[in-house]
Design a protein around this motif. Structure first.
Motif, PDB file in Angstrom:
ATOM      1  N   ASN A 103       0.865  -1.187   0.000  1.00  0.00           N
ATOM      2  CA  ASN A 103       0.000   0.000   0.000  1.00  0.00           C
ATOM      3  C   ASN A 103       0.900   1.235   0.000  1.00  0.00           C
ATOM      4  N   LYS A 105       2.145   4.783  -2.745  1.00  0.00           N
ATOM      5  CA  LYS A 105       1.863   5.528  -3.980  1.00  0.00           C
ATOM      6  C   LYS A 105       3.177   5.997  -4.593  1.00  0.00           C
ATOM      7  N   GLN A 106       3.078   6.424  -5.798  1.00  0.00           N
ATOM      8  CA  GLN A 106       4.258   6.901  -6.507  1.00  0.00           C
ATOM      9  C   GLN A 106       4.954   7.974  -5.677  1.00  0.00           C
ATOM     10  N   VAL A 137       3.328   3.709 -10.381  1.00  0.00           N
ATOM     11  CA  VAL A 137       2.250   2.780 -10.095  1.00  0.00           C
ATOM     12  C   VAL A 137       1.303   2.824 -11.290  1.00  0.00           C
ATOM     13  N   ASP A 139      -2.204   0.932 -13.208  1.00  0.00           N
ATOM     14  CA  ASP A 139      -3.387   0.101 -12.974  1.00  0.00           C
ATOM     15  C   ASP A 139      -3.530  -1.004 -14.015  1.00  0.00           C
ATOM     16  N   SER A 156       4.019  -7.035  -9.601  1.00  0.00           N
ATOM     17  CA  SER A 156       2.687  -6.907 -10.194  1.00  0.00           C
ATOM     18  C   SER A 156       1.683  -7.798  -9.470  1.00  0.00           C
ATOM     19  N   TYR A 157       0.431  -7.366  -9.542  1.00  0.00           N
ATOM     20  CA  TYR A 157      -0.678  -8.063  -8.901  1.00  0.00           C
ATOM     21  C   TYR A 157      -1.815  -8.170  -9.913  1.00  0.00           C
ATOM     22  N   THR A 162      -2.375  -4.254 -11.023  1.00  0.00           N
ATOM     23  CA  THR A 162      -1.449  -3.209 -10.618  1.00  0.00           C
ATOM     24  C   THR A 162      -0.022  -3.634 -10.929  1.00  0.00           C
ATOM     25  N   THR A 163       0.787  -2.680 -11.362  1.00  0.00           N
ATOM     26  CA  THR A 163       2.223  -2.912 -11.515  1.00  0.00           C
ATOM     27  C   THR A 163       2.934  -1.790 -10.766  1.00  0.00           C
ATOM     28  N   LEU A 164       3.905  -2.190  -9.934  1.00  0.00           N
ATOM     29  CA  LEU A 164       4.727  -1.241  -9.202  1.00  0.00           C
ATOM     30  C   LEU A 164       6.142  -1.271  -9.778  1.00  0.00           C
TER      31      LEU A 164
END
Length: 170
Positions: A103, A105-106, A137, A139, A156-157, A162-164
């Motif tokens: 959790n 953010k960029q 981040v 979507d 990634s999820y 989501t890709t971080l």
């Protein structure tokens, strides 16, 4: 002549009632602040990704201590959806596994990212103890979104997609 009643006879009724009330209160507190009713989309504060650690606590997703978001809740033996999820298995009356996404953010920086058990902590990017910086981040589940960044690690999820893109050090 009637037998004499003790002044403390009422205690044999009061003590069990107090025990039941305290037990119910502890259960309700854990249910509402722990993971007993935790659902996907809610955030948690996790100090360690081991069951021997203190049970994770619910946290507002915007709070500094909210380091993971529940992506899925599955049965104890089930696998998480496809992705780089952290997991915590909970056992008891009902066994289940929480599939957790970072959790952040960029622009956020983390410490504890390189640990196999420590929970991530958000820290200022000037903190010398930081070991990861979230560069982007997206979507979507696509590692290509990290191209053109200084990312050294991609996470990634599938749920939610989501890709971080992270710059990981140390």
């Amino acid at each position: 002549m009637a037998p004499k009643r003790s002044k403390f006879a009422w205690l044999r009724f009061a003590i069990p009632i107090v025990v039941v009330v305290l037990s119910a209160g502890a259960f309700a507190f854990n249910y509402f602040t722990g993971t007993g009713n935790a659902q996907p989309g809610e955030c948690l504060s996790v100090s360690e990704f081991t069951r021997t650690a203190d049970e994770p606590k619910k946290a507002d997703c915007g709070a500094q201590e909210a380091n993971v978001k529940i992506a899925a809740r599955v049965g104890g033996d089930e696998a998480c959806p496809q992705g780089d999820y952290d997991t915590i298995s909970m056992s008891g009356r009902i066994s289940y596994k929480l599939c957790l996404a970072v959790n952040a953010k960029q622009g956020d920086c983390l410490t504890g990212y390189n640990s196999s058990t420590a929970g991530y902590q958000k820290v200022p990017c000037t903190d010398p103890g930081k070991d990861a910086e979230l560069l982007k981040v997206a979507d979507v589940v696509d590692e290509a979104v990290c191209e053109g960044t200084e990312a050294t690690h991609v996470r990634s999820y599938s749920i939610p997609p989501t890709t971080l893109c992270l710059k990981v050090g140390k």
